[in-house]
Every structure is written in C-alpha cells, then in structure tokens.
Design an enzyme around this catalytic site. Sequence first.
Site, PDB file in Angstrom:
ATOM      1  CE1 TYR A 126      -3.338  -3.002   0.850  1.00 48.51           C
ATOM      2  CE2 TYR A 126      -4.323  -1.122  -0.264  1.00 48.51           C
ATOM      3  CZ  TYR A 126      -4.377  -2.453   0.119  1.00 48.51           C
ATOM      4  OH  TYR A 126      -5.441  -3.237  -0.260  1.00 48.51           O
ATOM      5  N   GLY A 165     -14.523   2.585 -16.988  1.00 49.83           N
ATOM      6  CA  GLY A 165     -13.292   1.926 -16.578  1.00 49.83           C
ATOM      7  C   GLY A 165     -13.406   0.950 -15.436  1.00 49.83           C
ATOM      8  CB  CYS A 182      -2.774   2.211  17.153  1.00 47.02           C
ATOM      9  SG  CYS A 182      -4.014   3.250  17.960  1.00 47.02           S
ATOM     10  CD  GLN A 202     -15.791  -0.438  -8.809  1.00 46.98           C
ATOM     11  OE1 GLN A 202     -15.457  -1.592  -8.596  1.00 46.98           O
ATOM     12  NE2 GLN A 202     -16.159  -0.013 -10.007  1.00 46.98           N
ATOM     13  CG  HIS A 232     -14.072  -0.292  -2.915  1.00 53.06           C
ATOM     14  ND1 HIS A 232     -13.903  -0.822  -4.171  1.00 53.06           N
ATOM     15  CD2 HIS A 232     -15.272  -0.752  -2.493  1.00 53.06           C
ATOM     16  CE1 HIS A 232     -14.966  -1.555  -4.489  1.00 53.06           C
ATOM     17  NE2 HIS A 232     -15.808  -1.526  -3.498  1.00 53.06           N
TER      18      HIS A 232
HETATM   19  C1  BV8 Z   1     -18.413  -7.237   0.829  1.00 53.19           C
HETATM   20  C2  BV8 Z   1      -9.863  -1.281  -2.086  1.00 53.19           C
HETATM   21  C3  BV8 Z   1     -19.927  -8.021   2.505  1.00 53.19           C
HETATM   22  C4  BV8 Z   1      -8.590  -1.899  -1.668  1.00 53.19           C
HETATM   23  C5  BV8 Z   1     -11.182  -2.991  -3.257  1.00 53.19           C
HETATM   24  C6  BV8 Z   1     -17.761 -14.782  -4.368  1.00 53.19           C
HETATM   25  C7  BV8 Z   1     -18.544 -14.433  -5.424  1.00 53.19           C
HETATM   26  C8  BV8 Z   1     -19.009 -13.079  -5.572  1.00 53.19           C
HETATM   27  C9  BV8 Z   1     -18.661 -12.069  -4.626  1.00 53.19           C
HETATM   28  C10 BV8 Z   1     -17.892 -12.478  -3.590  1.00 53.19           C
HETATM   29  C11 BV8 Z   1     -17.460 -13.797  -3.466  1.00 53.19           C
HETATM   30  N1  BV8 Z   1     -16.761 -13.872  -2.386  1.00 53.19           N
HETATM   31  C12 BV8 Z   1     -16.722 -12.642  -1.804  1.00 53.19           C
HETATM   32  C13 BV8 Z   1     -17.429 -11.782  -2.545  1.00 53.19           C
HETATM   33  C14 BV8 Z   1     -17.637 -10.356  -2.306  1.00 53.19           C
HETATM   34  C15 BV8 Z   1     -16.359  -9.587  -2.749  1.00 53.19           C
HETATM   35  C16 BV8 Z   1     -16.160  -9.678  -4.243  1.00 53.19           C
HETATM   36  O1  BV8 Z   1     -16.853  -9.033  -5.001  1.00 53.19           O
HETATM   37  N2  BV8 Z   1     -15.168 -10.513  -4.656  1.00 53.19           N
HETATM   38  C17 BV8 Z   1     -14.948 -10.682  -6.114  1.00 53.19           C
HETATM   39  C18 BV8 Z   1     -13.492 -10.545  -6.404  1.00 53.19           C
HETATM   40  C19 BV8 Z   1     -15.464 -12.023  -6.509  1.00 53.19           C
HETATM   41  N3  BV8 Z   1     -16.630  -8.229  -2.333  1.00 53.19           N
HETATM   42  C20 BV8 Z   1     -16.225  -7.875  -1.094  1.00 53.19           C
HETATM   43  O2  BV8 Z   1     -15.581  -8.561  -0.331  1.00 53.19           O
HETATM   44  C21 BV8 Z   1     -16.691  -6.483  -0.672  1.00 53.19           C
HETATM   45  N4  BV8 Z   1     -17.274  -6.553   0.640  1.00 53.19           N
HETATM   46  O3  BV8 Z   1     -18.989  -7.816  -0.055  1.00 53.19           O
HETATM   47  O4  BV8 Z   1     -18.827  -7.206   2.155  1.00 53.19           O
HETATM   48  C22 BV8 Z   1     -19.318  -9.371   2.725  1.00 53.19           C
HETATM   49  C23 BV8 Z   1     -18.613  -9.542   3.891  1.00 53.19           C
HETATM   50  C24 BV8 Z   1     -18.106 -10.831   4.166  1.00 53.19           C
HETATM   51  C25 BV8 Z   1     -18.198 -11.890   3.218  1.00 53.19           C
HETATM   52  C26 BV8 Z   1     -18.899 -11.664   2.031  1.00 53.19           C
HETATM   53  C27 BV8 Z   1     -19.456 -10.389   1.766  1.00 53.19           C
HETATM   54  C28 BV8 Z   1     -15.481  -5.521  -0.583  1.00 53.19           C
HETATM   55  C29 BV8 Z   1     -14.932  -5.301  -1.961  1.00 53.19           C
HETATM   56  C30 BV8 Z   1     -13.918  -4.134  -1.929  1.00 53.19           C
HETATM   57  C31 BV8 Z   1     -12.491  -4.645  -1.967  1.00 53.19           C
HETATM   58  N5  BV8 Z   1     -11.559  -3.524  -2.098  1.00 53.19           N
HETATM   59  N6  BV8 Z   1     -10.351  -1.917  -3.330  1.00 53.19           N
HETATM   60  C32 BV8 Z   1      -7.481  -1.687  -2.685  1.00 53.19           C
HETATM   61  O5  BV8 Z   1      -7.665  -0.923  -3.646  1.00 53.19           O
HETATM   62  O6  BV8 Z   1      -6.433  -2.294  -2.443  1.00 53.19           O
HETATM   63  S1  BV8 Z   1     -11.789  -3.695  -4.704  1.00 53.19           S
HETATM   64  C33 BV8 Z   1     -10.718  -3.105  -5.961  1.00 53.19           C
HETATM   65  O7  BV8 Z   1     -10.847  -4.042  -6.997  1.00 53.19           O
HETATM   66  C34 BV8 Z   1     -11.090  -1.781  -6.579  1.00 53.19           C
HETATM   67  O8  BV8 Z   1     -11.544  -0.847  -5.629  1.00 53.19           O
HETATM   68  C35 BV8 Z   1     -12.190  -2.185  -7.559  1.00 53.19           C
HETATM   69  O9  BV8 Z   1     -13.433  -2.246  -6.916  1.00 53.19           O
HETATM   70  C36 BV8 Z   1     -11.778  -3.577  -7.944  1.00 53.19           C
HETATM   71  C37 BV8 Z   1     -11.064  -3.563  -9.251  1.00 53.19           C
HETATM   72  O10 BV8 Z   1     -12.047  -3.430 -10.206  1.00 53.19           O
HETATM   73  P1  BV8 Z   1     -11.919  -2.250 -11.324  1.00 53.19           P
HETATM   74  O11 BV8 Z   1     -11.792  -0.939 -10.659  1.00 53.19           O
HETATM   75  O12 BV8 Z   1     -13.019  -2.490 -12.256  1.00 53.19           O
HETATM   76  O13 BV8 Z   1     -10.474  -2.534 -11.982  1.00 53.19           O
HETATM   77  P2  BV8 Z   1     -10.041  -3.797 -12.879  1.00 53.19           P
HETATM   78  O14 BV8 Z   1      -8.567  -3.790 -12.835  1.00 53.19           O
HETATM   79  O15 BV8 Z   1     -10.794  -4.998 -12.506  1.00 53.19           O
HETATM   80  O16 BV8 Z   1     -10.569  -3.404 -14.352  1.00 53.19           O
HETATM   81  C38 BV8 Z   1     -10.128  -2.227 -14.973  1.00 53.19           C
HETATM   82  C39 BV8 Z   1     -11.120  -1.978 -16.101  1.00 53.19           C
HETATM   83  O17 BV8 Z   1     -10.726  -0.763 -16.752  1.00 53.19           O
HETATM   84  C40 BV8 Z   1     -11.091  -3.088 -17.168  1.00 53.19           C
HETATM   85  O18 BV8 Z   1     -12.431  -3.395 -17.554  1.00 53.19           O
HETATM   86  C41 BV8 Z   1     -10.328  -2.437 -18.336  1.00 53.19           C
HETATM   87  O19 BV8 Z   1     -10.785  -2.896 -19.588  1.00 53.19           O
HETATM   88  C42 BV8 Z   1     -10.691  -0.972 -18.138  1.00 53.19           C
HETATM   89  N7  BV8 Z   1      -9.711  -0.019 -18.682  1.00 53.19           N
HETATM   90  C43 BV8 Z   1      -8.365  -0.183 -18.804  1.00 53.19           C
HETATM   91  N8  BV8 Z   1      -7.806   0.964 -19.318  1.00 53.19           N
HETATM   92  C44 BV8 Z   1      -8.838   1.854 -19.495  1.00 53.19           C
HETATM   93  C45 BV8 Z   1     -10.045   1.230 -19.076  1.00 53.19           C
HETATM   94  N9  BV8 Z   1     -11.247   1.854 -19.121  1.00 53.19           N
HETATM   95  C46 BV8 Z   1     -11.261   3.140 -19.619  1.00 53.19           C
HETATM   96  N10 BV8 Z   1     -10.146   3.807 -20.007  1.00 53.19           N
HETATM   97  C47 BV8 Z   1      -8.920   3.191 -19.977  1.00 53.19           C
HETATM   98  N11 BV8 Z   1      -7.836   3.867 -20.385  1.00 53.19           N
HETATM   99 ZN    ZN Z   2      -5.727   1.711  18.278  1.00 58.64          ZN
END
Ligand code: BV8
Ligand code: ZN
Length: 254
Positions: free
Chosen positions: A69, A196, A156, A103, A121
Amino acid sequence: MTPNLIQQSAQIIHQANTLTILTGAGVSKESGVPTFRDALEGLWAQYDPQELATPQAFTSNPKLVWDWYEWRRKLASEVAPNAGHIALAELESIKDDVHIITQNVDDLHEQAGSQNVIHLHGNIATHKCFDNCRGIPTLIDITTLTYNKDATPPKCPYCGSNIRPNVVWFGENLPQYELNTAIEYSQNCDVMLVVGTSGMVSPASELPRIAKQHGAKIIEVNPDISTITHYADIKLEGASGEILPKVIEALHEN
Ligand code: BV8
Ligand code: ZN
C-alpha cells in the site's frame, strides 16, 4: 468508434435530469495508476490482489501488505488527473445533479475538481487503527508519527495495534453512508455513465444493474468487455481519457 455513438451519448446526457457516474481503475490508468489487476509488480507480482487486499493477509504478513500500500500510495501521490477525470469534473459544471461514485482509492477525481465524490472502497492516502480502538474508523495521521520505516506498519499511538490503510478489504463491509448513498444515486438517476470498471467486485458491480432496473440508460466507456457491457444501452469502446473529452465537446454543440 463511430462519432455517431458519441453524439447519441451526448444527446442522452443532455436530456438527463440526474446523471450518476460510476468509475473504476480504468479511469486512472492513463494517469499512470496501474489497474487493480496490474498493481502487482516487483515483489508483489506473485500474489493475487484479492489475497493481499484482505484483513487475513495483513494479520499474517503486515509488512508485506503495508509496503504494497505504501508503494501504491506513493505512486498515486506522484500522478495527476488525466483528460478523463477532467472531462467528468467539467460534466459536473455543465449539468446540475451529477454524482460521482468511485471504486478507486486515489483522489484524482478531487484533484480534477470534482466535488462530493463517493469513495466506496476508501482512500489510500488515509490510515486507521486496525482495531479501531477509538471508534469506526479510528483515523490516524501517520505523518505525525515517528516510526522506523523498516519496521512497518507503524503502531497505533492509542492502543499499540498495527495501523492499516483506510481502504475496504475483501470480506469487509463497505462504509454504510457511502453504500447507501451510492444505491440511492443509482436508483434515482436517468443516466448512469460507467467508466473503466470490469464490474467484477460486488456490491459496486451491482450499482449499474440497480440503475437499469430503475429505468436508467447505461452508457459504458471501456476498451474491453465488462460484466456491464451486455446490458449497456451504449458502449463507447476505448480509453476514457480519449472518449470523455469528445463527449463533452459534443455536449457543448447540443
Ligand atoms: C463485501 C480497495 C460483505 C482496496 C477494493 C464470491 C462471489 C461473488 C462475490 C464475492 C465472493 N466472495 C466474496 C465476494 C464479495 C467480494 C467480491 O466481489 N469478490 C470478487 C473478487 C469475486 N466483495 C467484497 O468482499 C466487498 N465486501 O462484499 O462485504 C461481505 C462480507 C463478508 C463476506 C462476504 C461479503 C469488498 C470489496 C472491496 C475490496 N476492495 N479496493 C485496494 O484498492 O487495495 S476492490 C478493488 O478491486 C477496486 O476498488 C475495484 O473495486 C476492484 C477492481 O475493479 P476495477 O476498478 O473495475 O479494476 P479492474 O482492474 O478490474 O478493471 C479495470 C477496467 O478498466 C477493465 O475493464 C479495463 O478494460 C478498463 N480499462 C483499462 N484501461 C482503461 C479502461 N477503461 C477506460 N479507459 C482506460 N484507459
Ligand atoms: Zn488503536
């Protein structure tokens, strides 16, 4: 991509009363911020981001996760908003009732002049106590702390627990106000501009679906296919830094 689709998008946005914008890592790509799946270089390359971005990973290897990070935070602090961020900020000045939900944990939307951006996020530039010993969140300004950079993460000052980035990790709930507000903006918009995002991470990935179910038109900007593409009304295939300025130009002609 045909100029006609740009015209159509500008027309739809021009007629919209309420416009909600959802962004992902792609909008920051042209600023030099690696997308989530690309943010694994050097010693982190062998890890899956969903493994690193978890409370379990931080507990089992705090230094590895902290340093990842810190690398991303430093990188985000050295880059500038691109034409895509600037176009979205301009959209807020052209139209009333525009809401940005992101996000991304960088502050490039704000640097571009956007107001009231909903960060689903968290924000990589801020930190909190891992145990939130003084309430959720127990924010801590690490610039006020003296700590040995090699013995990371810093502790902390109130309870001695590790300090962590103020971001939402996988398996953690999103901040309530931000999530509720994002759902509200998705239910009440005429048009949702989705920029994006791969749409792979929930609940953020559900927001365009909620907007569609509530009658909104979905306009997607992405060079690639995402989970939103199949139900988008218009797909603007390309980089947001190139496409969004063209949409603004067409809007001015409207
Ligand atoms: C939750 C912060 C309740 C940290 C992030 C099984 C099945 C389904 C869901 C789940 C599962 N198991 C668990 C889950 C839920 C899980 C989830 O969704 N997992 C996925 C992976 C399957 N979600 C969670 O855990 C969320 N909390 O649900 O709580 C709960 C509690 C307990 C148990 C269950 C549920 C919390 C999710 C948040 C995690 N933190 N970020 C950090 O940044 O380090 S997520 C992080 O990844 C980002 O914030 C963002 O959300 C995600 C990445 O996605 P994108 O931003 O879309 O980026 P990516 O690289 O994927 O894609 C880029 C896109 O841009 C592409 O499409 C590309 O084509 C395009 N692009 C590229 N260049 C360009 C462009 N577009 C335009 N212009 C360009 N030039
Ligand atoms: Zn503390």
